[in-house]
Design a protein around this motif. Sequence first.
Motif, PDB file in Angstrom:
ATOM      1  N   ILE A 152       0.836  -1.123  -0.036  1.00 63.78           N
ATOM      2  CA  ILE A 152       0.139   0.059   0.071  1.00 63.78           C
ATOM      3  C   ILE A 152       0.875   1.063   0.045  1.00 63.78           C
ATOM      4  O   ILE A 152       1.793   1.437   0.993  1.00 63.78           O
ATOM      5  CB  ILE A 152      -0.977  -0.065   1.165  1.00 63.78           C
ATOM      6  CG1 ILE A 152      -1.867  -1.352   1.179  1.00 63.78           C
ATOM      7  CG2 ILE A 152      -1.864   1.330   1.325  1.00 63.78           C
ATOM      8  CD1 ILE A 152      -2.568  -1.591   2.339  1.00 63.78           C
ATOM      9  N   GLY A 153       0.500   2.018  -1.089  1.00 60.54           N
ATOM     10  CA  GLY A 153       1.423   3.280  -1.128  1.00 60.54           C
ATOM     11  C   GLY A 153       1.544   4.245   0.047  1.00 60.54           C
ATOM     12  O   GLY A 153       2.450   4.738   0.601  1.00 60.54           O
ATOM     13  N   HIS A 154       0.376   4.317   0.751  1.00 57.18           N
ATOM     14  CA  HIS A 154       0.038   5.423   1.711  1.00 57.18           C
ATOM     15  C   HIS A 154      -0.799   4.684   2.867  1.00 57.18           C
ATOM     16  O   HIS A 154      -1.941   4.646   2.968  1.00 57.18           O
ATOM     17  CB  HIS A 154      -0.447   6.777   1.568  1.00 57.18           C
ATOM     18  CG  HIS A 154      -0.029   7.469   0.037  1.00 57.18           C
ATOM     19  ND1 HIS A 154       1.549   7.642   0.151  1.00 57.18           N
ATOM     20  CD2 HIS A 154      -0.334   7.776  -0.905  1.00 57.18           C
ATOM     21  CE1 HIS A 154       1.806   8.225  -0.892  1.00 57.18           C
ATOM     22  NE2 HIS A 154       0.747   8.418  -1.721  1.00 57.18           N
ATOM     23  N   PRO A 155      -0.173   3.703   3.795  1.00 48.61           N
ATOM     24  CA  PRO A 155      -0.732   3.157   4.765  1.00 48.61           C
ATOM     25  C   PRO A 155      -1.678   3.800   5.677  1.00 48.61           C
ATOM     26  O   PRO A 155      -2.467   3.279   6.145  1.00 48.61           O
ATOM     27  CB  PRO A 155       0.628   2.580   5.370  1.00 48.61           C
ATOM     28  CG  PRO A 155       1.708   2.354   4.659  1.00 48.61           C
ATOM     29  CD  PRO A 155       1.471   3.643   3.809  1.00 48.61           C
ATOM     30  N   ALA A 156      -1.231   5.182   6.104  1.00 46.99           N
ATOM     31  CA  ALA A 156      -2.024   5.939   6.797  1.00 46.99           C
ATOM     32  C   ALA A 156      -3.460   6.134   6.310  1.00 46.99           C
ATOM     33  O   ALA A 156      -4.486   6.607   7.011  1.00 46.99           O
ATOM     34  CB  ALA A 156      -1.206   7.168   7.362  1.00 46.99           C
ATOM     35  N   ARG A 157      -3.339   6.238   4.985  1.00 42.00           N
ATOM     36  CA  ARG A 157      -4.859   6.620   4.280  1.00 42.00           C
ATOM     37  C   ARG A 157      -5.651   5.295   4.187  1.00 42.00           C
ATOM     38  O   ARG A 157      -6.641   5.564   3.837  1.00 42.00           O
ATOM     39  CB  ARG A 157      -4.387   7.117   2.936  1.00 42.00           C
ATOM     40  CG  ARG A 157      -3.676   8.510   3.143  1.00 42.00           C
ATOM     41  CD  ARG A 157      -3.698   9.082   1.936  1.00 42.00           C
ATOM     42  NE  ARG A 157      -2.778  10.303   2.045  1.00 42.00           N
ATOM     43  CZ  ARG A 157      -2.633  11.213   0.706  1.00 42.00           C
ATOM     44  NH1 ARG A 157      -2.911  10.808  -0.450  1.00 42.00           N
ATOM     45  NH2 ARG A 157      -1.911  12.208   0.997  1.00 42.00           N
ATOM     46  N   GLU A 158      -5.035   4.114   4.405  1.00 42.97           N
ATOM     47  CA  GLU A 158      -5.771   2.917   4.439  1.00 42.97           C
ATOM     48  C   GLU A 158      -6.010   2.077   5.753  1.00 42.97           C
ATOM     49  O   GLU A 158      -7.075   1.556   5.895  1.00 42.97           O
ATOM     50  CB  GLU A 158      -4.854   1.872   3.532  1.00 42.97           C
ATOM     51  CG  GLU A 158      -5.597   0.551   3.378  1.00 42.97           C
ATOM     52  CD  GLU A 158      -6.885   0.606   2.619  1.00 42.97           C
ATOM     53  OE1 GLU A 158      -7.771  -0.234   2.877  1.00 42.97           O
ATOM     54  OE2 GLU A 158      -7.046   1.307   1.785  1.00 42.97           O
TER      55      GLU A 158
END
Length: 602
Positions: free
Chosen positions: A69-75
């Motif tokens: 996942i490119g941006h874990p905090a957004r997932e």
Amino acid sequence: MLQAIGLTSAPRRDGPPVVDDLTFEARPGHVTVLLGAPGSGRTTALRLMLELEAGRGITYFRGRPLHRIGHPAREVGVLLGDVPGHPARTARGQLRMLCAAAGVPASRADELLEVVGLAGLGDQRIGTLSAGMDRRLGLASALLGDPHTLILDEPAEGLSPRERSWLHGLLRAHAAEGGTVLHTTADPKEAARAADRVVTIDEGRLVADQDVADFSRTRLRPRVAVRTPHAARLAAVMSREARASRRSVEVVAEGGSRLSVYGSSCAEVGDAAYRHGVPVHQLADETGDAGPGAAHPGSTGAGPGGGPSGGPSGDPGAGPVRTVLPGPASTVALSHLPPPIPVRPARGPLRPLRYELRRLFGVRTTVLITAAALIVSASLSVLLARSGRTPLPDLLVAWPDLLPLPPAAFAAGLLGALAFGDEFRYPALAAGRGTVPRRLGLLVAKLVVSAGVALLIALLAVLADLQSLRLVYGEDLSAVPDNVTQLALSWAGLSVGCAWAGLLGAGVFRLTVAGVAAVLAVPVLVVPLMRKLFEVPSARSISGLPGRLSELGWLQWPYGADRWALVAVRVVAQPVGLALSLSLSVLICAYAFTSLRGRARW
């Protein structure tokens, strides 16, 4: 959807793994609770999902493992333990700093403070927050990136019943918008109140995966709590009467004078005690947990399943607790060992420069250290000028012979050490995943910001010392030295070098003290060694080096660069400059080595 398949922690030296082949799923639009007694492996399971702990298995977040996942905090929004923030930072400052890490606008911080009920407490320090406020701030941190999945470890721990109700309502609202919620608890009653689905584990293994209705039916059974000095006698009476009337009644001795009677009522127990002359000190309806960890020693009468045929809740036709695996996971044939779970640190803040600025100026430490350095520097400058034997350059930077460094340079080194020292002590970036990342972008941002702060402190120190000398002794000490350019470059290089030495030292050893030690090692250890080297007579000189470099055909020097290059060479050739250059080179190599070694384990 969250799918955890074959999660197995690394086996311990003296026992089995904490989590052993755990497979389950948490569906979108539902609140899933991971239930287990303390020590059952709940937190370890979450850490395996988030790739914070080595082991085996894999976890898919909407079909992708976390490292894909490119941006874990957004997932994925995560709350493990308390909010990992500096206690002197405000709640709003903490969220704004994390906004830069997640790459979201700073206005998101105020929005979430309103959502979690902390709008009026945004300027309160984290260290002064109560347990309930801390959990609210932690939930706001998890929601910063507007994630689809929330993973929370004991989010209701230490909260009042009213705060628990608010928390469960907020989690329910997130699930109602299509999000996935997974949180842990050790309380079966809380799981029944808050969850749509309950995954029960015991000793790291899956015990049951049930919807909340089945869970309540099989795990939460009404009972009658009895206290009597003749517990064994009353238990025998109740069991005998239950067999005679062919009713499903279970009597469990809880120890001492306490009994738990399942499948009966207070009236029936009281009548039986009255008929047989058994005194009763307490008689009350309760709800008991009949799951793992709720062992009932000394039970008599019906078996632990509930009735004579083993059915729960006094239902003779009911079967034992069933283990129900979710659809996709149940069709996976684990014929081979699941893939390993390496520990992969997070990719770091998406906006590193903005993040570092907010981290640096979000607490009073920077201002206090700078003010203290300027006051000490001005005072020392006045005291040194009194004797009249100190050269003007040393007066302007307040550098007496008895100190290894001027106050301003030491302050720059201390702030540089805190740049990574506080990062590891209060790991704000660990709120998403893992330890502080050794990311090149974050390192460059810290180098740039620490250099800028060091130059600012160096300039302010010179101005403060000059004004103090003029105020105390008049204009006699205001003459400009002839080699002002070289002195300015030397002073700037010393300040920036100290800041970078502290930064890299703390980054290598993950301690502020190590960064300060790296700063002090330059004048205390390295400079004396360099001076001993310079005491050896030299047979050749490097004078004329800029001119010889300019004669190279492929190197075009701009106009006037010869003089600046010569000044730079003279600065670096000094013992202090050479010592700083050597120390920074060693620290950079050590930082690169530790980073590469960490990547080799990922």
